[in-house]
Design a protein around this motif. Structure first.
Motif, short mmCIF file in Angstrom:
data_model
loop_
_atom_site.label_atom_id
_atom_site.label_comp_id
_atom_site.label_asym_id
_atom_site.label_seq_id
_atom_site.Cartn_x
_atom_site.Cartn_y
_atom_site.Cartn_z
N TYR A 110 0.78 -1.22 0.00
CA TYR A 110 0.00 0.00 0.00
C TYR A 110 0.83 1.29 0.00
CZ TYR A 110 -3.75 -3.20 1.05
OH TYR A 110 -4.65 -4.22 0.99
N ILE A 164 -1.61 4.06 2.16
CA ILE A 164 -3.05 4.04 1.95
C ILE A 164 -3.55 2.65 2.31
CG2 ILE A 164 -4.91 4.30 0.27
CD1 ILE A 164 -3.03 6.17 -1.28
N TYR A 168 -10.15 9.03 -5.72
CA TYR A 168 -9.75 9.31 -4.34
C TYR A 168 -10.86 10.03 -3.59
CZ TYR A 168 -6.94 10.94 -0.39
OH TYR A 168 -6.46 11.20 0.87
N ILE A 225 -12.00 7.40 -0.86
CA ILE A 225 -11.35 7.73 0.41
C ILE A 225 -12.11 8.80 1.18
CG2 ILE A 225 -9.24 8.60 1.50
CD1 ILE A 225 -8.81 5.88 0.27
#
Length: 154
Positions: free
Chosen positions: A42, A111, A147, A151
């Motif tokens: 990651y 991440i 993203y 996220i």
């Protein structure tokens, strides 16, 4: 009496110490392998434009920038202009903003969202084959959208 003491106390104690040592060593080695796998899976790079402490300075700093995401971390607002897992792609994204004389930073990120990392790796394949600035910019915009959606939840 001495033999009895050695058999009943010292030998089991030595066996317990030896088993404890090897058990701890196995657990520690397992933890190190798990940690290494997680970190390599990651790791990503971000092109960061800046970090701001207030909304007012953030709005001033974003004048003239079209595509970005803002992430709030530790009470600060971080502006990201791109993400990648590939150092070659990182230079392509950086070039987009450096030619506009923007002061940008490269930031290494961990991440822990496997869905976004998977998406980012797929975009990296496209970005690696792109050579035109318009194509690179379009792919980068898609990464930023991903993203923002995955996220940040926007």
């Amino acid at each position: 009496m001495k033999k009895r003491l050695i058999r009943s106390v010292i030998i089991p104690l030595l066996v317990a110490i030896t088993l404890g040592f090897y058990g701890a060593k196995i657990a520690y080695d397992f933890y190190q392998v798990k940690k290494t796998i997680r970190e390599t899976d990651y790791n990503a790079f971000a092109v960061q434009y800046g970090a701001y402490t207030s909304i007012e300075t953030l709005k001033k700093g974003l004048e003239g920038i079209d595509n970005y995401v803002v992430s709030t971390e530790d009470g600060k607002y971080y502006v990201y202009l791109g993400f990648t897992t590939n150092p070659d792609n990182l230079s392509k994204i950086r070039h987009l903003y450096e030619k506009e004389d923007r002061e940008i930073y490269t930031k290494k990120l961990f991440i822990n969202n496997s869905e976004f990392v998977s998406s980012l790796e797929q975009f990296d394949v496209l970005l690696a084959s792109a050579n035109e600035e318009d194509d690179i910019s379009s792919i980068n915009n898609a990464i930023l959208s991903s993203y923002d959606e995955i996220i940040l939840g926007n």
